[in-house]
Design an enzyme around this catalytic site. Structure first.
Site, PDB file in Angstrom:
ATOM      1  NE  ARG A 185     -65.009 -10.531   9.510  1.00  0.00           N
ATOM      2  CZ  ARG A 185     -64.869  -9.631   8.538  1.00  0.00           C
ATOM      3  NH1 ARG A 185     -63.708  -9.038   8.343  1.00  0.00           N
ATOM      4  NH2 ARG A 185     -65.883  -9.314   7.769  1.00  0.00           N
ATOM      5  CG  HIS A 230     -65.382 -11.313   2.065  1.00  0.00           C
ATOM      6  ND1 HIS A 230     -64.704 -11.042   3.223  1.00  0.00           N
ATOM      7  CD2 HIS A 230     -64.756 -10.606   1.103  1.00  0.00           C
ATOM      8  CE1 HIS A 230     -63.703 -10.209   2.961  1.00  0.00           C
ATOM      9  NE2 HIS A 230     -63.707  -9.931   1.689  1.00  0.00           N
ATOM     10  CG  ASN A 274     -66.141  -7.976   4.489  1.00  0.00           C
ATOM     11  OD1 ASN A 274     -65.752  -7.557   5.567  1.00  0.00           O
ATOM     12  ND2 ASN A 274     -65.434  -7.835   3.370  1.00  0.00           N
ATOM     13  CD  GLU A 275     -64.097  -4.019   3.342  1.00  0.00           C
ATOM     14  OE1 GLU A 275     -63.919  -3.937   2.118  1.00  0.00           O
ATOM     15  OE2 GLU A 275     -63.183  -3.850   4.169  1.00  0.00           O
ATOM     16  CG  ASN A 417     -63.527  -4.684   7.704  1.00  0.00           C
ATOM     17  OD1 ASN A 417     -63.643  -5.221   8.800  1.00  0.00           O
ATOM     18  ND2 ASN A 417     -63.740  -5.329   6.571  1.00  0.00           N
ATOM     19  CE1 TYR A 419     -56.582  -3.659   5.817  1.00  0.00           C
ATOM     20  CE2 TYR A 419     -58.918  -3.194   5.646  1.00  0.00           C
ATOM     21  CZ  TYR A 419     -57.886  -4.100   5.759  1.00  0.00           C
ATOM     22  OH  TYR A 419     -58.151  -5.443   5.830  1.00  0.00           O
ATOM     23  CD  GLU A 484     -61.152  -7.215   6.349  1.00  0.00           C
ATOM     24  OE1 GLU A 484     -60.465  -6.485   5.615  1.00  0.00           O
ATOM     25  OE2 GLU A 484     -62.108  -7.880   5.933  1.00  0.00           O
ATOM     26  CD  GLU A 535     -56.076  -7.038  -1.109  1.00  0.00           C
ATOM     27  OE1 GLU A 535     -56.343  -7.991  -0.346  1.00  0.00           O
ATOM     28  OE2 GLU A 535     -56.628  -5.937  -1.018  1.00  0.00           O
TER      29      GLU A 535
HETATM   30  C1  NOJ Z   1     -61.028  -5.596   3.044  1.00  0.00           C
HETATM   31  C2  NOJ Z   1     -61.550  -6.870   2.503  1.00  0.00           C
HETATM   32  O1  NOJ Z   1     -62.564  -7.332   3.335  1.00  0.00           O
HETATM   33  C3  NOJ Z   1     -60.490  -7.926   2.301  1.00  0.00           C
HETATM   34  O2  NOJ Z   1     -61.038  -8.932   1.515  1.00  0.00           O
HETATM   35  C4  NOJ Z   1     -59.269  -7.307   1.664  1.00  0.00           C
HETATM   36  O3  NOJ Z   1     -58.317  -8.264   1.336  1.00  0.00           O
HETATM   37  C5  NOJ Z   1     -58.715  -6.282   2.605  1.00  0.00           C
HETATM   38  N1  NOJ Z   1     -59.705  -5.241   2.770  1.00  0.00           N
HETATM   39  C6  NOJ Z   1     -57.428  -5.621   2.131  1.00  0.00           C
HETATM   40  O4  NOJ Z   1     -57.684  -4.904   0.977  1.00  0.00           O
END
Ligand code: NOJ
Length: 596
Positions: A185, A230, A274-275, A417, A419, A484, A535
């Site tokens: 991706r 993105h 994205n997001e 995505n 986390y 993700e 990041e």
């Molecule tokens: C989501 C984002 O899409 C990505 O760019 C980011 O690095 C990761 N989260 C981790 O924070």
């Protein structure tokens, strides 16, 4: 009047502290009893018993009745002094019953494998890895500008070179091959292809980079999974209002049209955006990501979100009407969300707050696309708070009935995505015009959850299964591709990244449970990230990569971390085979290849 308001705020504050205190007591018992267990179990200390202080709130010497140590609350205003069990009493009861901390059902690993044709992928993003920020006619993006503004990014890091992927197609494909992923991706930088954001000038050199990358991936038998946006909007479009200006919908459609027409014959998997939550809220509400706007947090994120949803829908329709029949691909949006649990599971108001957190996060974008229109929760709360503040209409824009129809169903799968998990409780922010105040909740984490290199990311595998089930129940059981998931570290370099191995095993096992035991329709999993990269506002300090990238070496070499072999074993086994039913070839260690 003012004094009354102040007194009631003070009382509310004191009550909040008391409630927080109760949760803290649970954390206290959890951590202290666990340490006692370690002393007994691991160190051989003869710990024979444990007494919790105290059975009930009582006279606490110099603090009188203000400080309550009790497992039971005592109402000292009532002559009968009634005792009511607190959350900590329930918790302590459970610990005694279990005589410690047995593995919960949630934590137990299961054996089994995913469906055939499962997508095993890893991801990176253009600004985070490509570098070449001015190469071959690329235009500037909002991230170029943001990162070049002093103090916006930790250590003033920027993506000028990043992992130099613009010049390292072969190296990137080689490490993807080591991982044995079926898909990769990656993202297209809009301003690399269209320097001013419009099709008035196409930067062929930029397009050629993506074309070469796609071809190199296919030659390695890796399918490209391309995301069109993105976060790195062409600065020229930001200069005319960016995502706030609804002209963006047409501009995004034109850009997508170009990409489909030029790359689409070789690509079967697409993501529009994205997001959207991060674009709307982090970029235009909190302002800690480009374009860095934070002065209208009660309106701008909703306007931006509205345009993002419309832009996504138009691009989905474009693909559906013009390209799908010939190119035969699938396309969706990637939505991100934490899972949220009540801070105190015995309190209805915490349960309600946890629901609101989820509805304002995943639901903000998923509801219009999967169910039609914004959720009633968002519409009602924001309208009522807007009117109460004297506005004539809601701060949340409305879709017309035609728009609702056009947006609903614009997906081929649920790109997701995920986390981490948070614990929610209600907070009354008064009449503050802010997304957080609309959501009306605060969040904390359980201090026993494992840390990562990112303050916001605690290792909480159990929440993954829960939110996958939520998606199944709430959005009509769509096919899900996890686009993700991963974990970071910071500080000294240690290629022996045990915590990442732990993370992937536990999180992917929860996905397997969701698939095998809950019948959630999971089609794929994507590890974030292929390599350490920029990041965003935390620069290179937080490292999510399976491969380490040494940014002080001009060649920015990629070096594998130990978790590479964990992830590639899970991929080869398509899950977690039961050793008892082995031997399994996929579990046999491979001879060491050469390091890149
Ligand atoms: C989501 C984002 O899409 C990505 O760019 C980011 O690095 C990761 N989260 C981790 O924070």
């Amino acid at each position: 009047m003012e004094i009354q308001k102040f007194t009631s705020l003070k009382i509310e504050w004191l009550q909040k502290q008391k409630q927080l205190g109760m949760t803290l007591t649970v954390f206290f018992y959890k951590t202290y009893i666990d340490e006692a267990l370690k002393a007994y179990d691991l160190d051989g200390v003869k710990v024979k018993g444990y007494m919790a202080t105290s059975l009930m709130d009582s006279f606490e010497w110099l603090n009188g009745y203000k400080v309550g140590f009790g497992l039971h609350h005592v109402d000292f205003n009532n002559p009968n002094r009634p005792r009511t069990p607190k959350y900590s009493a329930h918790y302590y009861y459970q610990v005694m019953k279990d005589n410690g901390f047995p593995l919960t059902e949630d934590e137990k690993m299961i054996y089994g494998h995913f469906r055939k044709e499962f997508i095993w992928s890893t991801a990176t993003a253009s600004y985070q890895i490509e570098g070449g920020w001015r190469a071959d006619g690329k235009g500037l993006s909002i991230w170029d500008k943001f990162a070049h503004t002093p103090l916006k990014v930790f250590n003033d890091d920027n993506g000028d070179i990043a992992c130099d992927s613009y010049n390292k197609i072969d190296e990137d494909v080689a490490i993807l091959k080591q991982l044995k992923v079926t898909h990769y991706r990656f993202f297209i930088s809009w301003s690399r292809v269209l320097p001013d954001g419009t099709t008035s000038h196409i930067n062929e050199a930029g397009l050629s980079y993506y074309d070469r990358l796609v071809k190199a991936l296919l030659a390695a038998n890796i399918q490209p999974h391309i995301t069109l946006y993105h976060w790195d909007l062409p600065q020229a479009l930001q200069d005319i209002g960016g995502w706030e200006n609804d002209d963006i919908v047409g501009k995004f459609r034109d850009y997508a049209d170009l990409i489909f027409s030029r790359l689409g014959h070789n690509v079967k998997h697409w993501i529009t955006i994205n997001e959207p939550y991060n674009i709307a809220m982090v970029g235009h509400g909190y302002g800690v990501a480009a374009p860095g706007i934070n002065f209208r947090p009660g309106t701008l994120p909703y306007i931006v979100g509205h345009n993002l949803i419309k832009a996504h829908a138009e691009v989905w329709h474009l693909y559906n009407d013009k390209y799908r029949a010939v190119q035969k691909g699938i396309i969706s949006i990637t939505i991100n969300s934490d899972w949220s649990e009540p801070r105190n599971p015995y309190k209805q108001e915490d349960i309600d707050a946890a629901r609101r957190v989820v509805q304002f996060y995943i639901g903000w974008f998923a509801h219009p696309i999967y169910n039609g229109d914004y959720s009633d929760v968002m519409k009602t709360i924001i309208r009522e708070r807007s009117l109460a503040a004297g506005l004539t209409k809601s701060r949340l824009p409305e879709f017309t009935p035609d728009e609702i129809k056009r947006i609903k169903g614009t997906y081929d799968y649920f790109g997701f995505n995920h986390y981490t998990t948070v614990l929610a409780f209600p907070v009354n922010f008064g009449d503050l015009s802010h997304y957080d105040a609309d959501r009306g909740a605060g969040t904390v984490v359980d201090r026993t959850w494992l840390d990562s290199g990112s303050g916001w990311l605690k290792i909480t595998p159990f929440g993954f299964r829960r939110i996958l089930n939520f998606i199944k129940e709430e959005y009509g059981n769509p096919p899900i591709i996890i686009t993700e998931n991963g974990v970071s570290e910071r500080g000294p370099i240690d290629l022996n990244d045990n915590h990442r191995t732990y993370h992937y095993e536990k999180y992917i096992n929860q996905v397997l449970k969701a698939y095998l035991q809950d019948n959630v329709d999971i089609r794929g999993y994507t590890a974030w990230s292929l390599m350490d990269n920029l990041e965003w506002a935390t620069g290179f300090s937080e490292r999510f990569g399976l491969f380490y990238v040494n940014h002080s070496d001009p060649n920015v070499p990629r070096v594998k971390k130990a978790s590479v072999s964990t992830y590639s074993t899970i991929i080869s086994c398509n899950g977690f085979p039961d050793p008892a039913s082995g031997p399994h070839d996929c579990l046999k260690p491979e001879p060491e290849g050469k390091l890149i």
